[in-house]
Every structure is written in structure tokens, then in C-alpha cells.
Motif scaffolding. Sequence first.
Motif, PDB file in Angstrom:
ATOM      1  N   ALA A   1      63.525  72.343 -15.201  1.00  0.00           N
ATOM      2  CA  ALA A   1      64.888  71.851 -15.411  1.00  0.00           C
ATOM      3  C   ALA A   1      65.829  72.212 -14.260  1.00  0.00           C
ATOM      4  N   GLY A   2      65.330  72.038 -13.034  1.00  0.00           N
ATOM      5  CA  GLY A   2      66.175  72.271 -11.871  1.00  0.00           C
ATOM      6  C   GLY A   2      66.383  73.717 -11.480  1.00  0.00           C
ATOM      7  N   ARG A   3      65.648  74.631 -12.107  1.00  0.00           N
ATOM      8  CA  ARG A   3      65.808  76.066 -11.822  1.00  0.00           C
ATOM      9  C   ARG A   3      64.538  76.638 -11.206  1.00  0.00           C
ATOM     10  N   LEU A   4      64.725  77.482 -10.207  1.00  0.00           N
ATOM     11  CA  LEU A   4      63.630  78.241  -9.621  1.00  0.00           C
ATOM     12  C   LEU A   4      63.614  79.605 -10.306  1.00  0.00           C
ATOM     13  N   ASP A   5      62.484  79.952 -10.885  1.00  0.00           N
ATOM     14  CA  ASP A   5      62.353  81.219 -11.602  1.00  0.00           C
ATOM     15  C   ASP A   5      61.061  81.927 -11.202  1.00  0.00           C
TER      16      ASP A   5
ATOM     17  N   ASP B   1      69.176  72.906  -3.099  1.00  0.00           N
ATOM     18  CA  ASP B   1      69.248  74.139  -3.886  1.00  0.00           C
ATOM     19  C   ASP B   1      68.379  75.237  -3.281  1.00  0.00           C
ATOM     20  N   LEU B   2      67.298  74.825  -2.606  1.00  0.00           N
ATOM     21  CA  LEU B   2      66.317  75.757  -2.068  1.00  0.00           C
ATOM     22  C   LEU B   2      65.889  75.302  -0.689  1.00  0.00           C
ATOM     23  N   LEU B   3      65.842  76.254   0.246  1.00  0.00           N
ATOM     24  CA  LEU B   3      65.281  76.010   1.570  1.00  0.00           C
ATOM     25  C   LEU B   3      64.112  76.960   1.764  1.00  0.00           C
ATOM     26  N   VAL B   4      62.936  76.384   2.010  1.00  0.00           N
ATOM     27  CA  VAL B   4      61.730  77.151   2.301  1.00  0.00           C
ATOM     28  C   VAL B   4      61.518  77.088   3.806  1.00  0.00           C
ATOM     29  N   PHE B   5      61.255  78.244   4.419  1.00  0.00           N
ATOM     30  CA  PHE B   5      61.023  78.269   5.861  1.00  0.00           C
ATOM     31  C   PHE B   5      59.962  79.306   6.202  1.00  0.00           C
ATOM     32  N   GLY B   6      59.500  79.267   7.436  1.00  0.00           N
ATOM     33  CA  GLY B   6      58.493  80.201   7.911  1.00  0.00           C
ATOM     34  C   GLY B   6      58.901  80.772   9.258  1.00  0.00           C
ATOM     35  N   HIS B   7      57.963  80.802  10.181  1.00  0.00           N
ATOM     36  CA  HIS B   7      58.114  81.160  11.584  1.00  0.00           C
ATOM     37  C   HIS B   7      58.144  82.663  11.854  1.00  0.00           C
ATOM     38  N   SER B   8      58.918  83.432  11.141  1.00  0.00           N
ATOM     39  CA  SER B   8      59.097  84.852  11.461  1.00  0.00           C
ATOM     40  C   SER B   8      57.963  85.737  10.960  1.00  0.00           C
ATOM     41  N   HIS B   9      57.206  85.267   9.970  1.00  0.00           N
ATOM     42  CA  HIS B   9      56.174  86.050   9.286  1.00  0.00           C
ATOM     43  C   HIS B   9      56.798  87.186   8.470  1.00  0.00           C
TER      44      HIS B   9
ATOM     45  N   LEU C   1      61.880  68.666  -7.191  1.00  0.00           N
ATOM     46  CA  LEU C   1      60.910  69.206  -8.129  1.00  0.00           C
ATOM     47  C   LEU C   1      61.597  69.461  -9.454  1.00  0.00           C
ATOM     48  N   ASP C   2      61.457  68.542 -10.379  1.00  0.00           N
ATOM     49  CA  ASP C   2      62.042  68.659 -11.717  1.00  0.00           C
ATOM     50  C   ASP C   2      63.532  68.987 -11.655  1.00  0.00           C
ATOM     51  N   GLY C   3      64.230  68.328 -10.714  1.00  0.00           N
ATOM     52  CA  GLY C   3      65.668  68.519 -10.578  1.00  0.00           C
ATOM     53  C   GLY C   3      66.075  69.553  -9.541  1.00  0.00           C
ATOM     54  N   LEU C   4      65.139  70.349  -9.034  1.00  0.00           N
ATOM     55  CA  LEU C   4      65.418  71.323  -7.977  1.00  0.00           C
ATOM     56  C   LEU C   4      65.310  70.604  -6.632  1.00  0.00           C
TER      57      LEU C   4
END
Length: 166
Positions: free
Chosen positions: A152-156, A107-115, A78-81
Motif C-alpha cells: 500500500a505504498g509503504r516501504l517496511d 518516495d524511495l531512491l535506491v543507489f549504489g557506487h560507494s559500497h 511498486l504497489d503505490g511506492l
Amino acid sequence: MRLLITADTHVPRRARDLPPQLWAEIEAADVVLHAGDWVDEPLLDAMSARSARLVGVHGNNDGPALRARLPEIARINLDGLRVAMVHDTGPRTRREHRCAARFPDCDLLVFGHSHIPWDTVAPGGLRLINPGSPTDRRAQPHATYLTATVAAGRLDDVELHRLPRR
């Protein structure tokens, strides 16, 4: 780029539908990330129809039809991320170390399961986030989801949103 991040929706087992506030966020987002446990295929279809771009994975409560349509792990740029998404990362003990080893090129890991909402950074810089659940808060005080921006590759602007109790 505006992100909406959700998981563990469990429709229709835990709720008949998503909260209106979440539908509005889905429609406003440039990209929607869903980290599994949809439970029902019509929810996937409805979210696909109402979002600009939907990326999802299957969870442990998703049956054969959803598993046929969704991967176990998704990887997107996503835009370098560099983003990876998976439903279950295993026990919380040593989660950051285990995930950093499993996803060294992200750079980023999105996860669920635990709530359970989660936002930490692993050694080496991998950020791990879990949005909680918008429909099944379990032992949490609120049902939740996340929004963020990417440029630009940054999560904000990562923001945990609490939904009113039903």
C-alpha cells in the motif's frame, strides 16, 4: 511484496559468483532491485532467470553491452511506492538535498557506487538507501545487501543483511 536490494556485485572481478545466501534471497523475492556495477552480462542473465522480476540500472564499471540493456535511471511503481534507482548520486555531502531536488516525484531512491550501506530521509520525505556490496566490502566490516517489504505504498521491514567473510 518482498524486495531484495543489491548493488556493486562486480562479478567476476571481485567474486566468481554471488554468495549462496544472496541467490536464495533473489529466488524468494517478488522484485529484485540492482543498482549497478554488474560488470558481466552473464550475471544479468542469471539473475533474470532466477528472479520473479528484476529491475536494474548500469553503473560506472559496466561496459557497452550492459549499458545497451540497462538504463542509467530506472523508475518504477511498486504497489503505490514511487521508486527511482541510479548507480551514483555523487558526493555524500548534501546528498539528501541534491537527490530530493533531482527526484521530487519519488518516495524511495535506491543507489549504489560507494559500497557503503546508507539509509536516510531527505527533506520532503524522499528515503535514500544503498545496500552496500555483497562481494566487495572495501573498508566496511561486512559485505551486505538489503531486504524490505512494500504494501500500500509503504516501504517496511528494511533489513541490512551481513554476509560472512569469505
